[in-house]
Write a protein that holds these residues in place. Structure first.
Motif, PDB file in Angstrom:
ATOM      1  N   GLU A 187       0.737  -1.074  -0.021  1.00  0.00           N
ATOM      2  CA  GLU A 187       0.072   0.186   0.057  1.00  0.00           C
ATOM      3  C   GLU A 187       0.945   1.203  -0.014  1.00  0.00           C
ATOM      4  OE1 GLU A 187      -2.172   0.612   3.718  1.00  0.00           O
ATOM      5  OE2 GLU A 187      -0.772  -0.839   4.759  1.00  0.00           O
ATOM      6  N   PHE A 188       2.312   1.084   0.032  1.00  0.00           N
ATOM      7  CA  PHE A 188       3.079   2.169   0.216  1.00  0.00           C
ATOM      8  C   PHE A 188       3.972   2.529  -1.183  1.00  0.00           C
ATOM      9  CE2 PHE A 188       2.242   1.225   4.654  1.00  0.00           C
ATOM     10  CZ  PHE A 188       2.225   2.535   5.359  1.00  0.00           C
ATOM     11  N   SER A 189       3.828   3.958  -1.349  1.00  0.00           N
ATOM     12  CA  SER A 189       4.881   4.386  -2.424  1.00  0.00           C
ATOM     13  C   SER A 189       5.999   5.060  -1.648  1.00  0.00           C
ATOM     14  CB  SER A 189       4.028   5.565  -3.301  1.00  0.00           C
ATOM     15  OG  SER A 189       5.080   5.946  -4.263  1.00  0.00           O
ATOM     16  N   TRP A 190       7.187   4.236  -2.301  1.00  0.00           N
ATOM     17  CA  TRP A 190       8.439   4.869  -1.535  1.00  0.00           C
ATOM     18  C   TRP A 190       9.334   5.556  -2.589  1.00  0.00           C
ATOM     19  CZ3 TRP A 190      10.048   3.592   3.256  1.00  0.00           C
ATOM     20  CH2 TRP A 190       9.271   2.701   4.311  1.00  0.00           C
ATOM     21  N   ILE A 191      10.020   6.697  -2.018  1.00  0.00           N
ATOM     22  CA  ILE A 191      11.101   7.342  -2.843  1.00  0.00           C
ATOM     23  C   ILE A 191      12.275   7.328  -1.946  1.00  0.00           C
ATOM     24  CG2 ILE A 191       9.530   8.678  -4.246  1.00  0.00           C
ATOM     25  CD1 ILE A 191      10.463  11.076  -2.393  1.00  0.00           C
ATOM     26  N   GLU A 192      13.547   7.495  -2.481  1.00  0.00           N
ATOM     27  CA  GLU A 192      14.763   7.490  -1.907  1.00  0.00           C
ATOM     28  C   GLU A 192      15.411   9.076  -2.321  1.00  0.00           C
ATOM     29  OE1 GLU A 192      18.057   4.401  -0.760  1.00  0.00           O
ATOM     30  OE2 GLU A 192      18.029   4.929  -2.701  1.00  0.00           O
ATOM     31  N   ALA A 193      15.784   9.561  -1.326  1.00  0.00           N
ATOM     32  CA  ALA A 193      16.261  10.943  -1.565  1.00  0.00           C
ATOM     33  C   ALA A 193      17.406  11.413  -0.755  1.00  0.00           C
ATOM     34  CB  ALA A 193      15.125  12.181  -1.773  1.00  0.00           C
ATOM     35  N   ARG A 194      17.669  12.608  -0.603  1.00  0.00           N
ATOM     36  CA  ARG A 194      18.987  12.983   0.219  1.00  0.00           C
ATOM     37  C   ARG A 194      18.460  14.422   1.058  1.00  0.00           C
ATOM     38  NH1 ARG A 194      23.567  10.768  -1.118  1.00  0.00           N
ATOM     39  NH2 ARG A 194      24.848  12.009   0.455  1.00  0.00           N
ATOM     40  N   LEU A 254      17.746  12.927  13.440  1.00  0.00           N
ATOM     41  CA  LEU A 254      17.600  11.937  14.217  1.00  0.00           C
ATOM     42  C   LEU A 254      18.281  10.606  14.238  1.00  0.00           C
ATOM     43  CD1 LEU A 254      13.791  12.660  15.301  1.00  0.00           C
ATOM     44  CD2 LEU A 254      15.554  13.346  16.677  1.00  0.00           C
ATOM     45  N   ASN A 255      18.533  10.302  12.901  1.00  0.00           N
ATOM     46  CA  ASN A 255      18.955   9.116  12.398  1.00  0.00           C
ATOM     47  C   ASN A 255      18.518   8.005  12.785  1.00  0.00           C
ATOM     48  OD1 ASN A 255      21.202   7.919  10.790  1.00  0.00           O
ATOM     49  ND2 ASN A 255      22.596   7.651  12.773  1.00  0.00           N
ATOM     50  N   ARG A 256      17.140   8.008  12.688  1.00  0.00           N
ATOM     51  CA  ARG A 256      16.359   6.917  12.941  1.00  0.00           C
ATOM     52  C   ARG A 256      15.220   6.775  11.941  1.00  0.00           C
ATOM     53  NH1 ARG A 256      13.816   6.851  18.790  1.00  0.00           N
ATOM     54  NH2 ARG A 256      12.873   5.073  17.782  1.00  0.00           N
ATOM     55  N   ALA A 257      14.671   5.577  11.679  1.00  0.00           N
ATOM     56  CA  ALA A 257      13.080   5.249  11.084  1.00  0.00           C
ATOM     57  C   ALA A 257      12.220   6.145  12.109  1.00  0.00           C
ATOM     58  CB  ALA A 257      13.091   4.045  10.896  1.00  0.00           C
ATOM     59  N   LEU A 258      11.194   6.692  11.160  1.00  0.00           N
ATOM     60  CA  LEU A 258      10.161   7.435  11.712  1.00  0.00           C
ATOM     61  C   LEU A 258       8.699   6.905  11.447  1.00  0.00           C
ATOM     62  CD1 LEU A 258      11.694  11.041  11.958  1.00  0.00           C
ATOM     63  CD2 LEU A 258      11.741   9.168  13.914  1.00  0.00           C
ATOM     64  N   ASN A 259       7.541   6.988  12.098  1.00  0.00           N
ATOM     65  CA  ASN A 259       6.302   6.925  11.851  1.00  0.00           C
ATOM     66  C   ASN A 259       5.823   8.286  12.194  1.00  0.00           C
ATOM     67  OD1 ASN A 259       3.548   6.110  11.491  1.00  0.00           O
ATOM     68  ND2 ASN A 259       3.843   4.318  12.256  1.00  0.00           N
ATOM     69  N   ILE A 260       5.398   9.172  11.241  1.00  0.00           N
ATOM     70  CA  ILE A 260       5.092  10.349  11.623  1.00  0.00           C
ATOM     71  C   ILE A 260       3.414  10.599  11.258  1.00  0.00           C
ATOM     72  CG2 ILE A 260       5.210  12.736  10.949  1.00  0.00           C
ATOM     73  CD1 ILE A 260       8.094  12.117   9.912  1.00  0.00           C
ATOM     74  N   THR A 261       2.828  11.097  12.092  1.00  0.00           N
ATOM     75  CA  THR A 261       1.463  11.566  12.071  1.00  0.00           C
ATOM     76  C   THR A 261       1.498  12.992  11.840  1.00  0.00           C
ATOM     77  OG1 THR A 261       0.173   9.601  13.187  1.00  0.00           O
ATOM     78  CG2 THR A 261      -0.775  11.641  12.756  1.00  0.00           C
ATOM     79  N   GLN A 262       1.082  13.703  10.855  1.00  0.00           N
ATOM     80  CA  GLN A 262       1.183  14.968  10.524  1.00  0.00           C
ATOM     81  C   GLN A 262      -0.177  15.740  10.214  1.00  0.00           C
ATOM     82  OE1 GLN A 262       4.136  16.414   7.935  1.00  0.00           O
ATOM     83  NE2 GLN A 262       2.942  18.319   7.318  1.00  0.00           N
ATOM     84  N   GLY A 263      -0.289  16.954  10.589  1.00  0.00           N
ATOM     85  CA  GLY A 263      -1.567  17.493  10.238  1.00  0.00           C
ATOM     86  C   GLY A 263      -2.703  16.947  10.835  1.00  0.00           C
ATOM     87  N   LYS A 264      -3.854  16.662  10.055  1.00  0.00           N
ATOM     88  CA  LYS A 264      -5.052  16.049  10.756  1.00  0.00           C
ATOM     89  C   LYS A 264      -5.151  14.707  10.901  1.00  0.00           C
ATOM     90  CE  LYS A 264      -8.067  19.994   8.984  1.00  0.00           C
ATOM     91  NZ  LYS A 264      -9.168  20.078   7.921  1.00  0.00           N
ATOM     92  N   LEU A 295       3.375   9.391   7.382  1.00  0.00           N
ATOM     93  CA  LEU A 295       4.468   9.409   6.613  1.00  0.00           C
ATOM     94  C   LEU A 295       5.502   8.374   7.361  1.00  0.00           C
ATOM     95  CD1 LEU A 295       3.346  12.515   7.272  1.00  0.00           C
ATOM     96  CD2 LEU A 295       5.339  12.895   5.422  1.00  0.00           C
ATOM     97  N   LEU A 296       6.276   7.380   6.646  1.00  0.00           N
ATOM     98  CA  LEU A 296       6.986   6.676   7.198  1.00  0.00           C
ATOM     99  C   LEU A 296       8.504   7.010   6.553  1.00  0.00           C
ATOM    100  CD1 LEU A 296       5.258   3.162   6.575  1.00  0.00           C
ATOM    101  CD2 LEU A 296       5.375   4.760   8.441  1.00  0.00           C
ATOM    102  N   THR A 297       9.462   6.821   7.234  1.00  0.00           N
ATOM    103  CA  THR A 297      10.888   7.142   6.608  1.00  0.00           C
ATOM    104  C   THR A 297      11.752   6.264   7.121  1.00  0.00           C
ATOM    105  OG1 THR A 297      11.635   8.475   8.499  1.00  0.00           O
ATOM    106  CG2 THR A 297      10.509   9.824   6.893  1.00  0.00           C
ATOM    107  N   ALA A 298      13.006   5.767   6.381  1.00  0.00           N
ATOM    108  CA  ALA A 298      14.098   4.902   6.866  1.00  0.00           C
ATOM    109  C   ALA A 298      15.131   5.475   6.369  1.00  0.00           C
ATOM    110  CB  ALA A 298      13.627   3.405   6.472  1.00  0.00           C
ATOM    111  N   PRO A 299      16.262   5.691   7.377  1.00  0.00           N
ATOM    112  CA  PRO A 299      18.005   6.032   6.784  1.00  0.00           C
ATOM    113  C   PRO A 299      18.404   4.867   5.939  1.00  0.00           C
ATOM    114  CG  PRO A 299      17.577   6.748   9.234  1.00  0.00           C
ATOM    115  CD  PRO A 299      16.410   5.789   8.807  1.00  0.00           C
ATOM    116  N   GLN A 300      19.223   5.372   4.962  1.00  0.00           N
ATOM    117  CA  GLN A 300      19.840   4.285   4.191  1.00  0.00           C
ATOM    118  C   GLN A 300      21.360   4.646   4.145  1.00  0.00           C
ATOM    119  OE1 GLN A 300      18.092   1.607   2.901  1.00  0.00           O
ATOM    120  NE2 GLN A 300      16.469   2.694   4.021  1.00  0.00           N
ATOM    121  N   PRO A 301      22.033   3.580   3.587  1.00  0.00           N
ATOM    122  CA  PRO A 301      23.514   4.189   3.720  1.00  0.00           C
ATOM    123  C   PRO A 301      23.878   5.365   2.794  1.00  0.00           C
ATOM    124  CG  PRO A 301      23.412   1.723   3.271  1.00  0.00           C
ATOM    125  CD  PRO A 301      21.757   2.470   3.053  1.00  0.00           C
ATOM    126  N   ASN A 302      25.043   5.929   2.849  1.00  0.00           N
ATOM    127  CA  ASN A 302      25.403   7.244   2.279  1.00  0.00           C
ATOM    128  C   ASN A 302      24.614   8.180   2.222  1.00  0.00           C
ATOM    129  OD1 ASN A 302      27.940   5.712   1.480  1.00  0.00           O
ATOM    130  ND2 ASN A 302      26.304   4.489  -0.003  1.00  0.00           N
TER     131      ASN A 302
END
Length: 214
Positions: free
Chosen positions: A101-108, A180-190, A194-201
């Motif tokens: 169910e999730f669309s992921w991107i990888e960015a800097r 924070l250098n860690r994976a997060l599960n963020i509830t924003q707004g109403k 949003l999910l995040t996960a640090p990757q190498p480099n």
């Protein structure tokens, strides 16, 4: 009339909430930057994307008042809509993948515009914040469950363009994840997620649910 799709990006598990996004799939109908800026202002979404090459994923991103080299929720939503393995933005190449169910991107994180990350002691304090006066772009956040990486956040762009609060802000989530250098599960707004996960480099993955409204 210029055709465009309306998506909601970073939806809640029930499909609600999310940040609206306009996507013009055929960017050639508005090739000039001034015309794109005017159209983005007319639509009034926090961001509007113009697709210049749907097969290669070349995109051009605008707020109602300025052009952005990169933005989180436009990339997550457009990658889902085009179903491509990457997007080409002025900031760089953004990796993309679909996972259930999730669309992921990888960015800097350095691609993200400057944001003031302001931590509060409790989620209730974040919930109670009034919209500040235009000026500084503020990402207000607090831990809901630090051990689990759960964050409560609200975003105040500080722009004088009618957008007092951004419902879901991927670029700010990248910056907070980098800090924070860690994976997060963020509830924003109403209620957007949003999910995040640090990757190498110094790469960071960012994910959300996307729905097509029109």
């Amino acid at each position: 009339m210029t055709d465009y799709d309306v998506l909601r990006v970073f939806c809640a598990p029930n499909g609600g909430y999310g940040n609206e996004l306009g996507v013009v799939r055929d960017g050639s109908v508005l090739p000039e930057r001034s015309d794109r800026q005017a159209f983005a202002a007319k639509l009034g979404f926090s961001e509007t994307v113009f697709v210049d090459d749907p097969e290669r994923g070349v995109v051009d991103i605008y707020t109602p008042t300025l052009r952005l080299p990169f933005a989180g929720h436009p990339c997550v939503g457009t990658a889902w809509l085009l179903d491509v393995p990457e997007l080409v933005t002025p900031a760089g190449v953004v990796g993309a993948r679909q996972d259930g169910e999730f669309s992921w991107i990888e960015a800097r994180p350095e691609w993200a515009p400057p944001r003031t990350l302001r931590q509060y002691a409790t989620a209730a304090e974040v919930d109670a914040l009034p919209v500040p006066e235009p000026g500084t772009w503020i990402y207000a956040w607090a831990w809901e469950d630090e051990a689990a990486g759960r964050v409560r956040a609200r975003a105040f762009p500080g722009r004088d363009d009618g957008i007092d609060e951004d419902e879901a802000t991927g670029a700010a989530a990248l910056l907070l994840t980098a800090e924070l250098n860690r994976a997060l599960n963020i509830t924003q707004g109403k209620g957007s997620q949003l999910l995040t996960a640090p990757q190498p480099n110094n790469w960071i993955e960012l994910a959300g649910r996307v729905t097509l409204e029109t």
